[in-house]
Design a protein around this motif. Structure first.
Motif, PDB file in Angstrom:
ATOM      1  N   LYS A 210       0.583  -1.422  -0.240  1.00 15.57           N
ATOM      2  CA  LYS A 210       0.744   0.079   0.118  1.00 15.57           C
ATOM      3  C   LYS A 210       0.468   1.176  -0.374  1.00 15.57           C
ATOM      4  O   LYS A 210       0.379   2.639  -0.206  1.00 15.57           O
ATOM      5  CB  LYS A 210      -0.682  -0.279   1.131  1.00 15.57           C
TER       6      LYS A 210
ATOM      7  N   GLU B 238       2.548   1.819  -3.589  1.00 16.64           N
ATOM      8  CA  GLU B 238       1.556   2.019  -4.344  1.00 16.64           C
ATOM      9  C   GLU B 238       1.916   3.396  -5.914  1.00 16.64           C
ATOM     10  O   GLU B 238       1.344   3.246  -7.677  1.00 16.64           O
ATOM     11  CB  GLU B 238      -0.320   1.925  -4.128  1.00 16.64           C
TER      12      GLU B 238
ATOM     13  N   THR C 158      -3.438  -4.386  -1.436  1.00 24.30           N
ATOM     14  CA  THR C 158      -3.104  -3.460  -1.886  1.00 24.30           C
ATOM     15  C   THR C 158      -2.934  -3.936  -3.037  1.00 24.30           C
ATOM     16  O   THR C 158      -3.011  -4.840  -3.492  1.00 24.30           O
ATOM     17  CB  THR C 158      -1.533  -3.342  -1.740  1.00 24.30           C
TER      18      THR C 158
END
Length: 405
Positions: free
Chosen positions: A227, A230, A256
């Motif tokens: 996450k 990203e 994610t």
């Protein structure tokens, strides 16, 4: 085309390699790689004592039957030693078939799906600045995809970053026992986002990046990392958590959208079946030597394609150049191929022993049209480099707890 003899060679041109040579009564021979880093002699014994006696006199063209004979024909299936032995025989038989047909192996696998094989380079640095300078060098050499690894401040050693040491052999000094390294997840997290933030600031988004966690994190930590990264748009995050419990990746996937790559420690399709059919990963990273050879890799790639998973074969320097060329034939012919890990074609000593005509240009490998695998093995040169027992490192947490390396 009956098998007359099978020879096994162990050499150490900087790394230990186990090479198998299958020779037919017609004089045609094929080559295979059976290297399992740190357990090389276990494969040698398996081959010499349990495989070779069963294959003398069999038809070298019967690749499928021989593969199943070595896999189904024993009660104790799977595992790295068994599958590396099967892989070496399988590669050698495909090499023979290609030579007899007068065609490069990729033609027997259906022909080209692309003109060349895209590879990614490694940029490993002691500091973020050092890593980014290495990225710049890779880009200058023509690579479009680069793996970024950086030493973790506060740790004496970090996976992928050896500094002035050229090989894990050198970490062992005069005592050939596993070197030990310390790991700290908190210290890693204090560094890793800054690495990619600076990389994107310097190189923009035209270059693709990957990163290898080498199974250091728990599933929820991996989810947090994915996450966090990203916004930096990685091509993939490799081995964020240990691969043994495939259920772990449901948790990571839930948190994610960073693409995930996994599988270099897997030995069969069964090891990665759930990950593939549940679409928990985006790239499958099995290697031909460790997963049963060309025959098995083809099956895994075809199964993965049903679930939109691409191949990204493992390409560590402890896989011999024979495995490297086998991957190239698979990669150029596999429709759902993604990318190939690349750490060079070997040092000067390795290239004296293993000779092939594949070449790198602008971040792509171009495959030879020589019949079979298109690689030769110099037995005399190999004798100069005697086997040395060696191990990969062992990892411990800062309190001494044994951890995943």
């Amino acid at each position: 085309m009956k098998i007359k003899d099978i020879k096994i060679f162990v050499s150490c041109p900087g790394r230990n390699f186990v090479t198998v040579k299958v020779i037919t009564e017609d004089g045609v021979y094929g080559l295979g790689d059976a290297t399992v880093n740190g357990r090389e002699m276990a494969v040698v014994t398996y081959l010499e004592e349990h495989v070779v006696p069963c294959l003398i006199g069999r038809d070298a063209h019967d690749i499928e039957d021989i593969w199943h004979y070595l896999y189904r024909g024993v009660y104790w299936r799977r595992g790295p030693i068994t599958m590396a032995a099967i892989a070496a025989i399988d590669m050698a038989l495909w090499d023979i078939k290609g030579k007899v047909a007068g065609l490069p192996l990729y033609q027997l696998l259906g022909g080209k799906s692309r003109t060349g094989v895209t590879v990614y380079a490694h940029a490993n640095g002691e500091t973020i600045s050092d890593t980014l300078d290495k990225v710049a060098e890779c880009i200058e050499q023509g690579f479009k995809v680069v793996r970024l690894q950086c030493a973790v401040p506060g740790l004496t050693e970090t996976y992928g970053v050896l500094g002035d040491k050229k090989d894990y052999f050198e970490l062992q000094g005069n005592r050939p026992l596993p070197p030990e390294q310390t790991w700290s997840t908190s210290k890693y997290f204090n560094m890793v986002e800054d690495l990619f933030e600076q990389a994107r600031a310097r190189f923009g988004y035209e270059i693709e990046f990957t990163h290898d966690v080498h199974s250091r994190l728990t599933p929820i930590e991996s989810a947090k990392l994915g996450k966090m990264l990203e916004k930096y748009n990685l091509l993939f995050l490799e081995d964020p958590s240990i691969a043994e419990n495939q259920e772990n990746y449901k948790l990571i996937r839930h948190h994610t959208t960073t693409p995930l790559a996994l599988g270099e420690t897997y030995n069969t399709l069964w090891d990665c079946k759930d990950l593939l059919q549940n679409q928990l990963i985006d790239y499958i990273r099995v290697a031909a030597t460790h997963a049963g050879g060309i025959t098995a890799m083809k099956r895994i790639a075809d199964f993965a394609s049903v679930f939109n998973v691409k191949t990204a074969p493992h390409g560590a320097p402890d896989l011999s150049p024979i495995c490297f060329v086998a991957h190239m034939h698979l990669n150029i012919s596999t429709p759902n191929f993604g990318i190939q890990e690349y750490v060079g074609m070997g040092n000067e000593e390795t290239l004296k022993i293993f000779k092939h005509e594949m070449y790198l240009e602008n971040g792509m490998i171009y495959v030879s049209d020589k019949p079979g695998l298109g690689i030769e093995f110099d037995e005399v040169a190999a004798e100069e480099y005697v086997y040395k027992r060696s191990y990969l490192p062992v990892s411990r947490l800062e309190d001494g707890t044994l951890w995943h390396w």
